[in-house]
Design an enzyme around this catalytic site. Structure first.
Site, PDB file in Angstrom:
ATOM      1  N   ASP A 123       0.851  -1.189   0.000  1.00  0.00           N
ATOM      2  CA  ASP A 123       0.000   0.000   0.000  1.00  0.00           C
ATOM      3  C   ASP A 123       0.891   1.245   0.000  1.00  0.00           C
ATOM      4  O   ASP A 123       1.603   1.501   0.964  1.00  0.00           O
ATOM      5  CB  ASP A 123      -0.910  -0.033   1.240  1.00  0.00           C
ATOM      6  CG  ASP A 123      -1.825   1.183   1.295  1.00  0.00           C
ATOM      7  OD1 ASP A 123      -1.767   2.030   0.378  1.00  0.00           O
ATOM      8  OD2 ASP A 123      -2.585   1.289   2.279  1.00  0.00           O
ATOM      9  N   TYR A 141      -2.190  17.425  -7.086  1.00  0.00           N
ATOM     10  CA  TYR A 141      -1.625  16.239  -7.746  1.00  0.00           C
ATOM     11  C   TYR A 141      -0.249  16.571  -8.330  1.00  0.00           C
ATOM     12  O   TYR A 141       0.723  15.827  -8.125  1.00  0.00           O
ATOM     13  CB  TYR A 141      -2.594  15.779  -8.840  1.00  0.00           C
ATOM     14  CG  TYR A 141      -2.049  14.747  -9.798  1.00  0.00           C
ATOM     15  CD1 TYR A 141      -1.859  13.420  -9.408  1.00  0.00           C
ATOM     16  CD2 TYR A 141      -1.739  15.094 -11.121  1.00  0.00           C
ATOM     17  CE1 TYR A 141      -1.366  12.477 -10.311  1.00  0.00           C
ATOM     18  CE2 TYR A 141      -1.259  14.159 -12.019  1.00  0.00           C
ATOM     19  CZ  TYR A 141      -1.072  12.851 -11.611  1.00  0.00           C
ATOM     20  OH  TYR A 141      -0.590  11.923 -12.504  1.00  0.00           O
ATOM     21  N   ALA A 179       0.268   5.051  -8.549  1.00  0.00           N
ATOM     22  CA  ALA A 179       0.195   6.480  -8.230  1.00  0.00           C
ATOM     23  C   ALA A 179      -1.214   6.832  -7.771  1.00  0.00           C
ATOM     24  O   ALA A 179      -2.181   6.141  -8.099  1.00  0.00           O
ATOM     25  CB  ALA A 179       0.552   7.321  -9.455  1.00  0.00           C
TER      26      ALA A 179
HETATM   27  P1  NDP Z   1      -4.053   4.420 -13.038  1.00  0.00           P
HETATM   28  O1  NDP Z   1      -4.867   5.318 -12.184  1.00  0.00           O
HETATM   29  O2  NDP Z   1      -4.673   3.702 -14.184  1.00  0.00           O
HETATM   30  O3  NDP Z   1      -3.338   3.317 -12.128  1.00  0.00           O
HETATM   31  C1  NDP Z   1      -2.744   3.680 -10.934  1.00  0.00           C
HETATM   32  C2  NDP Z   1      -2.318   2.430 -10.214  1.00  0.00           C
HETATM   33  O4  NDP Z   1      -1.838   2.838  -8.917  1.00  0.00           O
HETATM   34  C3  NDP Z   1      -3.446   1.414  -9.977  1.00  0.00           C
HETATM   35  O5  NDP Z   1      -2.946   0.132 -10.192  1.00  0.00           O
HETATM   36  C4  NDP Z   1      -3.792   1.635  -8.522  1.00  0.00           C
HETATM   37  O6  NDP Z   1      -4.254   0.463  -7.889  1.00  0.00           O
HETATM   38  C5  NDP Z   1      -2.441   1.994  -7.964  1.00  0.00           C
HETATM   39  N1  NDP Z   1      -2.579   2.649  -6.676  1.00  0.00           N
HETATM   40  C6  NDP Z   1      -3.310   3.735  -6.360  1.00  0.00           C
HETATM   41  N2  NDP Z   1      -3.217   3.986  -5.042  1.00  0.00           N
HETATM   42  C7  NDP Z   1      -2.404   3.009  -4.527  1.00  0.00           C
HETATM   43  C8  NDP Z   1      -1.943   2.705  -3.236  1.00  0.00           C
HETATM   44  N3  NDP Z   1      -2.271   3.440  -2.159  1.00  0.00           N
HETATM   45  N4  NDP Z   1      -1.130   1.652  -3.072  1.00  0.00           N
HETATM   46  C9  NDP Z   1      -0.779   0.879  -4.140  1.00  0.00           C
HETATM   47  N5  NDP Z   1      -1.196   1.109  -5.388  1.00  0.00           N
HETATM   48  C10 NDP Z   1      -2.002   2.163  -5.571  1.00  0.00           C
HETATM   49  O7  NDP Z   1      -2.820   5.302 -13.516  1.00  0.00           O
HETATM   50  P2  NDP Z   1      -2.056   5.304 -14.922  1.00  0.00           P
HETATM   51  O8  NDP Z   1      -1.686   3.917 -15.288  1.00  0.00           O
HETATM   52  O9  NDP Z   1      -2.820   6.136 -15.870  1.00  0.00           O
HETATM   53  O10 NDP Z   1      -0.754   6.139 -14.518  1.00  0.00           O
HETATM   54  C11 NDP Z   1       0.538   5.533 -14.441  1.00  0.00           C
HETATM   55  C12 NDP Z   1       1.546   6.623 -14.149  1.00  0.00           C
HETATM   56  O11 NDP Z   1       1.495   7.617 -15.182  1.00  0.00           O
HETATM   57  C13 NDP Z   1       1.317   7.376 -12.828  1.00  0.00           C
HETATM   58  O12 NDP Z   1       2.555   7.675 -12.253  1.00  0.00           O
HETATM   59  C14 NDP Z   1       0.651   8.675 -13.273  1.00  0.00           C
HETATM   60  O13 NDP Z   1       0.914   9.725 -12.353  1.00  0.00           O
HETATM   61  C15 NDP Z   1       1.359   8.899 -14.598  1.00  0.00           C
HETATM   62  N6  NDP Z   1       0.590   9.732 -15.519  1.00  0.00           N
HETATM   63  C16 NDP Z   1      -0.733   9.447 -15.774  1.00  0.00           C
HETATM   64  C17 NDP Z   1      -1.471  10.258 -16.606  1.00  0.00           C
HETATM   65  C18 NDP Z   1      -2.907   9.974 -16.869  1.00  0.00           C
HETATM   66  O14 NDP Z   1      -3.532  10.744 -17.620  1.00  0.00           O
HETATM   67  N7  NDP Z   1      -3.513   8.912 -16.319  1.00  0.00           N
HETATM   68  C19 NDP Z   1      -0.850  11.428 -17.272  1.00  0.00           C
HETATM   69  C20 NDP Z   1       0.556  11.595 -16.987  1.00  0.00           C
HETATM   70  C21 NDP Z   1       1.229  10.765 -16.137  1.00  0.00           C
HETATM   71  P3  NDP Z   1      -5.832   0.199  -7.739  1.00  0.00           P
HETATM   72  O15 NDP Z   1      -6.335   0.053  -9.132  1.00  0.00           O
HETATM   73  O16 NDP Z   1      -5.875  -1.043  -6.921  1.00  0.00           O
HETATM   74  O17 NDP Z   1      -6.355   1.421  -7.050  1.00  0.00           O
END
Ligand code: NDP
Length: 299
Positions: free
Chosen positions: A35, A124, A59
């Site tokens: 987590d 964020y 994230a």
């Molecule tokens: P998603 O929101 O699709 O996925 C985020 C992941 O982080 C999920 O697997 C989620 O798990 C996990 N997560 C969230 N909170 C926790 C926690 N407390 N502990 C462990 N895991 C956690 O994000 P993206 O794939 O879109 O983003 C990937 C990266 O790219 C990130 O670093 C983001 O900041 C960056 N990014 C994203 C953009 C966007 O438009 N989405 C734009 C630019 C950069 P669960 O599903 O179980 O909650």
């Protein structure tokens, strides 16, 4: 090579599980394994796996929610990332991490370079910048990829929302004064694979640093919406809203809790030159994803 992916169920994490397989043994974890709101659990999980490369796609990505929950977002996006950097440093492992165009304030119309000053407009962005700074302050070998407007055939994203709304409503109003480029999670994962190969085979940390990683070209949210609907119609989707029925509006007409930058364009020259990655036009992967979504809903 042993690779550890965090955030395996997210848009990018899901694609990484596929793309990184050719590199070696892949271990992928989600929030139930570690987590990120509890940085010690992240450190323990990383140490237990003992990877050569840590790829962090986990994230706190709820941009608007972060405005009222910045403390949790900071734990997830910065403090746990600091722990990953410490583990990577101790092991001599590479840390691959993703950041965002939201570290910039969006002024002007020139694509942002890695050397431009970050000045986030929202919570964020502040937490993501703090994560970058935690990595930079450590001595770990790292690749930080700043990307923008990520979408995939799964997860919550703008492309899927537009397709859903175009099937439900008669017309749409979409913001046309925020400029950037949509990035496919598939492209990010494939490019990450190439970058790891290049960095790992280089041996040292000469390639360590921050890179902008996104497709070439640019558009606005209204442009993505229209292109998505055009591509969907071309592969047989039945939608109520055609591109002509998508009205351009200003961000001021669609207020959200977190302010967004007007200019999210990212200059990708550095990633192309140093890591040998070619960034395709943004329409290439959008066409694939839209076709996949339409065929999936027709199946
Ligand atoms: P998603 O929101 O699709 O996925 C985020 C992941 O982080 C999920 O697997 C989620 O798990 C996990 N997560 C969230 N909170 C926790 C926690 N407390 N502990 C462990 N895991 C956690 O994000 P993206 O794939 O879109 O983003 C990937 C990266 O790219 C990130 O670093 C983001 O900041 C960056 N990014 C994203 C953009 C966007 O438009 N989405 C734009 C630019 C950069 P669960 O599903 O179980 O909650």
């Amino acid at each position: 090579m042993k690779l550890l992916i965090f955030g395996k169920s997210g848009q990018v994490g899901w694609e990484l599980q596929r793309a990184l397989q050719p590199l070696g043994e892949v271990v992928a974890l989600d929030a139930s394994d570690a987590d990120f709101a509890d940085p010690r659990s992240v450190r323990s999980a990383a140490e237990a796996v003992g990877p050569d490369v840590i790829v962090n796609a986990a994230a706190y990505t709820a941009v608007d929610r972060a405005e009222t929950d910045e403390a949790t977002a900071m734990l997830v996006n910065a403090e746990s990332v600091r722990e990953l950097a410490a583990v990577a440093e101790r092991r001599g492992a590479w840390l691959v991490h993703y950041s965002t165009d939201y570290v910039f304030d969006g002024k002007g119309s020139v694509p942002w370079c890695e050397t431009d000053t970050a000045a986030p407009l929202n919570a964020y962005g502040r937490t993501k910048l703090a994560g970058e700074q935690a990595i930079a302050a450590s001595a770990c070998k790292h690749l930080v990829f700043r990307s923008s407007w990520v979408y995939a055939a799964r997860g919550q994203n703008f492309v899927r929302t537009m397709l859903r709304l175009a099937g439900e409503r008669q017309d749409l109003r979409v913001i046309a004064d925020q400029h950037g480029v949509p990035t496919s999670a598939e492209f990010l994962a494939d490019a990450t694979c190439l970058a790891i190969l290049r960095a790992h085979s280089s041996g040292g940390d000469g390639l360590s640093g921050t890179y902008h990683l996104a497709p070439r070209g640019h558009t606005c949210w209204h442009g993505i919406a229209c292109e998505t609907l055009r591509l969907a119609a071309a592969v047989g989707a039945t939608l109520r809203v055609t591109p002509e029925r998508v009205a351009p509006i200003g961000a001021a007409d669609y207020p959200l809790p977190a302010p967004r930058p007007s200019n999210s364009r990212l200059n990708v020259d550095r990633v192309e030159a140093l890591l040998g990655i070619r960034c395709p036009d943004w329409r290439v992967h959008l066409e694939r994803t839209v076709a996949e979504l339409v065929r999936g809903s027709n199946a």
